[in-house]
Design an enzyme around this catalytic site. Structure first.
Site, PDB file in Angstrom:
ATOM      1  N   ASP A   1      50.621  32.521  31.004  1.00  9.41           N
ATOM      2  CA  ASP A   1      49.198  32.180  30.974  1.00  9.41           C
ATOM      3  C   ASP A   1      48.860  31.521  29.645  1.00  9.41           C
ATOM      4  O   ASP A   1      48.546  32.181  28.655  1.00  9.41           O
ATOM      5  CB  ASP A   1      48.346  33.432  31.181  1.00  9.41           C
ATOM      6  CG  ASP A   1      46.859  33.080  31.219  1.00  9.41           C
ATOM      7  OD1 ASP A   1      46.522  31.894  31.055  1.00  9.41           O
ATOM      8  OD2 ASP A   1      46.045  33.995  31.411  1.00  9.41           O
TER       9      ASP A   1
ATOM     10  N   ASP B   1      52.337  39.778  34.994  1.00 10.81           N
ATOM     11  CA  ASP B   1      51.065  39.093  35.196  1.00 10.81           C
ATOM     12  C   ASP B   1      50.480  38.715  33.823  1.00 10.81           C
ATOM     13  O   ASP B   1      50.498  39.530  32.892  1.00 10.81           O
ATOM     14  CB  ASP B   1      50.128  40.052  35.944  1.00 10.81           C
ATOM     15  CG  ASP B   1      48.866  39.375  36.458  1.00 10.81           C
ATOM     16  OD1 ASP B   1      48.857  38.135  36.566  1.00 10.81           O
ATOM     17  OD2 ASP B   1      47.900  40.107  36.764  1.00 10.81           O
ATOM     18  N   HIS B   2      49.972  37.502  33.699  1.00 12.38           N
ATOM     19  CA  HIS B   2      49.347  37.026  32.456  1.00 12.38           C
ATOM     20  C   HIS B   2      50.249  37.217  31.234  1.00 12.38           C
ATOM     21  O   HIS B   2      49.811  37.743  30.203  1.00 12.38           O
ATOM     22  CB  HIS B   2      47.997  37.716  32.209  1.00 12.38           C
ATOM     23  CG  HIS B   2      46.960  37.331  33.214  1.00 12.38           C
ATOM     24  ND1 HIS B   2      46.358  36.096  33.233  1.00 12.38           N
ATOM     25  CD2 HIS B   2      46.426  38.019  34.255  1.00 12.38           C
ATOM     26  CE1 HIS B   2      45.499  36.038  34.237  1.00 12.38           C
ATOM     27  NE2 HIS B   2      45.528  37.188  34.882  1.00 12.38           N
TER      28      HIS B   2
ATOM     29  N   GLU C   1      49.348  28.549  35.097  1.00 15.39           N
ATOM     30  CA  GLU C   1      47.915  28.550  35.416  1.00 15.39           C
ATOM     31  C   GLU C   1      47.246  27.353  34.765  1.00 15.39           C
ATOM     32  O   GLU C   1      47.521  27.000  33.627  1.00 15.39           O
ATOM     33  CB  GLU C   1      47.246  29.846  34.923  1.00 15.39           C
ATOM     34  CG  GLU C   1      45.737  29.825  35.171  1.00 15.39           C
ATOM     35  CD  GLU C   1      45.053  31.190  35.035  1.00 15.39           C
ATOM     36  OE1 GLU C   1      45.743  32.215  35.082  1.00 15.39           O
ATOM     37  OE2 GLU C   1      43.827  31.201  34.894  1.00 15.39           O
TER      38      GLU C   1
ATOM     39  N   GLY D   1      37.539  40.718  37.755  1.00 14.36           N
ATOM     40  CA  GLY D   1      36.682  41.889  37.525  1.00 14.36           C
ATOM     41  C   GLY D   1      35.607  42.073  38.576  1.00 14.36           C
ATOM     42  O   GLY D   1      35.591  41.415  39.612  1.00 14.36           O
TER      43      GLY D   1
ATOM     44  N   HIS E   1      43.680  34.263  41.284  1.00  8.08           N
ATOM     45  CA  HIS E   1      43.385  35.420  40.433  1.00  8.08           C
ATOM     46  C   HIS E   1      41.945  35.842  40.695  1.00  8.08           C
ATOM     47  O   HIS E   1      41.107  35.019  41.041  1.00  8.08           O
ATOM     48  CB  HIS E   1      43.553  35.051  38.955  1.00  8.08           C
ATOM     49  CG  HIS E   1      44.996  34.979  38.551  1.00  8.08           C
ATOM     50  ND1 HIS E   1      45.554  35.850  37.649  1.00  8.08           N
ATOM     51  CD2 HIS E   1      45.987  34.157  38.941  1.00  8.08           C
ATOM     52  CE1 HIS E   1      46.837  35.561  37.508  1.00  8.08           C
ATOM     53  NE2 HIS E   1      47.131  34.528  38.281  1.00  8.08           N
ATOM     54  N   GLY E   2      41.680  37.132  40.476  1.00  7.42           N
ATOM     55  CA  GLY E   2      40.312  37.615  40.680  1.00  7.42           C
ATOM     56  C   GLY E   2      40.014  37.819  42.149  1.00  7.42           C
ATOM     57  O   GLY E   2      38.975  37.402  42.658  1.00  7.42           O
ATOM     58  N   GLY E   3      40.937  38.486  42.866  1.00  6.65           N
ATOM     59  CA  GLY E   3      40.749  38.703  44.305  1.00  6.65           C
ATOM     60  C   GLY E   3      39.604  39.661  44.631  1.00  6.65           C
ATOM     61  O   GLY E   3      38.985  39.561  45.694  1.00  6.65           O
ATOM     62  N   THR E   4      39.303  40.589  43.720  1.00  8.31           N
ATOM     63  CA  THR E   4      38.255  41.581  43.979  1.00  8.31           C
ATOM     64  C   THR E   4      36.913  40.907  44.238  1.00  8.31           C
ATOM     65  O   THR E   4      36.521  39.992  43.490  1.00  8.31           O
ATOM     66  CB  THR E   4      38.119  42.533  42.771  1.00  8.31           C
ATOM     67  OG1 THR E   4      39.338  43.263  42.642  1.00  8.31           O
ATOM     68  CG2 THR E   4      36.954  43.501  42.945  1.00  8.31           C
TER      69      THR E   4
HETATM   70  P1  13P Z   1      40.622  41.367  40.018  1.00 12.48           P
HETATM   71  O1  13P Z   1      40.703  42.503  39.047  1.00 12.48           O
HETATM   72  O2  13P Z   1      39.314  40.652  39.981  1.00 12.48           O
HETATM   73  O3  13P Z   1      41.008  41.792  41.403  1.00 12.48           O
HETATM   74  O4  13P Z   1      41.687  40.276  39.545  1.00 12.48           O
HETATM   75  C1  13P Z   1      43.020  40.689  39.340  1.00 12.48           C
HETATM   76  C2  13P Z   1      43.828  39.570  38.772  1.00 12.48           C
HETATM   77  O5  13P Z   1      43.546  38.417  38.953  1.00 12.48           O
HETATM   78  C3  13P Z   1      45.029  39.941  38.003  1.00 12.48           C
HETATM   79  O6  13P Z   1      45.699  38.841  37.488  1.00 12.48           O
END
Ligand code: 13P
Length: 395
Positions: free
Chosen positions: A104, A82-83, A134, A182, A209-212
């Site tokens: 990335d 990832d990244h 990306e 995050g 990305h950023g599912g949280t």
């Molecule tokens: P979150 O930490 O917001 O879930 O995002 C994870 C992410 O996108 C990892 O590449």
């Protein structure tokens, strides 16, 4: 052997309207929690290791554990970088066992991003490994408060997306449509219209990305519009953190094992919740039918030497381990001497390839050709070479 081609996995998700969780892992508790959730829900899963987290674990050691977990699982698994920040990181990840890599370079101007991404795609495709690129900018840092990293979202545009995908040949595209890495306050506003147009234009598995912090409705609409891989970390890390805090409040908690007791279970619960929401629960059997397994290939050479003393043979082997081991797609170089005195061949190379695509790219690689032409073949006229594909397909 449920390690499968990630391209096949995400195509299946794309064609069947669900998304596979790509969970970032930073420890054995994360691996155990994520894999237990996938097994329990019979869901395909992507285990991700983010280069931005390399300060928290030894990539080499954690990769060995992830690969072992994948090998013993019954559900289809892909292992993803990832990244990834550079071509060198992507090569390292593939050689350690990643079956997909992300490049990335989204902070670079478009044309530079394209050049950088293209180099990774050329290398990875020659190893049979798919690449995620990306475009746009998803602010924030996994595992931290989004407010501490308040960069502006740069939305992916349709024209750039088309140009970038054509020019780079990426297999999946991470798009920026309003998510943030995050911990956030409130739900972000997502640009579904933009996502729908990107999806119609590209017809390619898309990544968020950023599912949280996203709600079930938002996930459903993302998936409706081509999202097949959802990256997720902060909520897992927070579930783990809450569990540790609760442990610390108990009078009996002293020592490391008591502090981390139940952390894997907390991660499992959150991962399982996501798997249900994203529609990947119960997909394992159909996916295994549809996906090619990822099978390593053993490139076997047995040989005798002429014109080299023992030291010369050892030096040649050491040089081969160093040079050949760095070629993209080479998982391991074993050099050996025959145990039996009467063996027809005295020495061997066992070069493990990430997959059958590496047979050609390794043969043609400039470092291999140079080593073979100058160090090996002049002294090994008598030799035999065969490539063997792993026969354990898991069926
Ligand atoms: P979150 O930490 O917001 O879930 O995002 C994870 C992410 O996108 C990892 O590449």
């Amino acid at each position: 052997m449920p390690l499968v081609h990630m391209g096949d996995m995400l195509r299946h998700a794309y064609e069947n309207g669900y998304a596979v969780g790509a969970f970032d892992v930073v420890s054995l508790d994360f691996i155990n929690g994520v894999m237990a959730a996938a097994e329990d829900r019979q869901a395909p899963v992507i285990v991700s290791l983010a280069e931005s987290h390399f300060a928290y674990f030894d990539f080499d050691l954690l990769m060995a554990a992830v690969e072992r977990a994948a090998e013993r699982s019954t559900v289809p698994v892909a292992i993803h970088l990832d990244h990834g920040e550079s071509l060198e990181s992507a090569v390292r990840a593939i050689n350690l066992g990643c079956t997909g890599v992300m490049v990335d370079a989204s902070s670079l101007p478009l044309e530079e991003n394209i050049v950088h991404t293209r180099a990774v795609v050329d290398m990875a495709h020659a190893c049979g490994i798919p690449v995620e690129g990306e475009l746009g900018y998803v602010p924030g840092v996994e595992g931290e408060d989004a407010e501490r990293h308040p960069g502006e979202v740069v939305y992916t545009t349709i024209a750039d997306a088309r140009h970038y995908v054509e020019a780079t040949g990426v297999d999946f595209l991470a798009v920026s449509v309003g998510t943030v890495h995050g911990r956030m306050k409130g739900e972000p506003q997502l640009d579904f219209q933009r996502l729908a147009e990107i999806n119609q234009t590209l017809g390619l598995p898309l990544v968020i990305h950023g599912g949280t912090g996203l709600g079930s409705e938002q996930f459903a609409r993302l998936i409706e519009n081509g999202v097949t891989k959802i990256n997720y970390y902060t909520a897992l890390a927070d579930a783990a953190g809450r569990r540790i805090q609760a442990n610390l409040q108990s009078a009996e908690c002293s020592g490391y094992t008591a502090c981390v007791h139940g952390v894997a279970d907390a991660i499992q619960q959150e991962a399982a919740r996501c798997i249900e929401v994203w529609g990947s629960a119960g997909r394992s059997a159909a996916l295994l039918e549809h996906c090619r397994p990822r099978l390593p290939v053993e490139h076997v050479i047995t040989y005798n030497t002429e014109g080299l003393d023992e030291t010369g043979v050892e030096e040649m082997m050491a040089e081969g381990r160093r040079t050949l081991g760095a070629i993209p797609g080479v998982r391991r170089v074993f050099t050996g001497h025959a145990v039996q005195d009467n063996a027809a061949y005295r020495h061997c190379w066992l070069v493990r390839f990430a997959g059958s695509a590496v047979i050609d790219s390794y043969r043609d690689h400039v470092d291999h050709q140079h080593f073979a032409d100058t160090c090996f073949r002049p002294h090994a006229g008598s030799r035999m070479s065969i490539d063997f594909e792993d026969s354990d397909t898991g069926h």
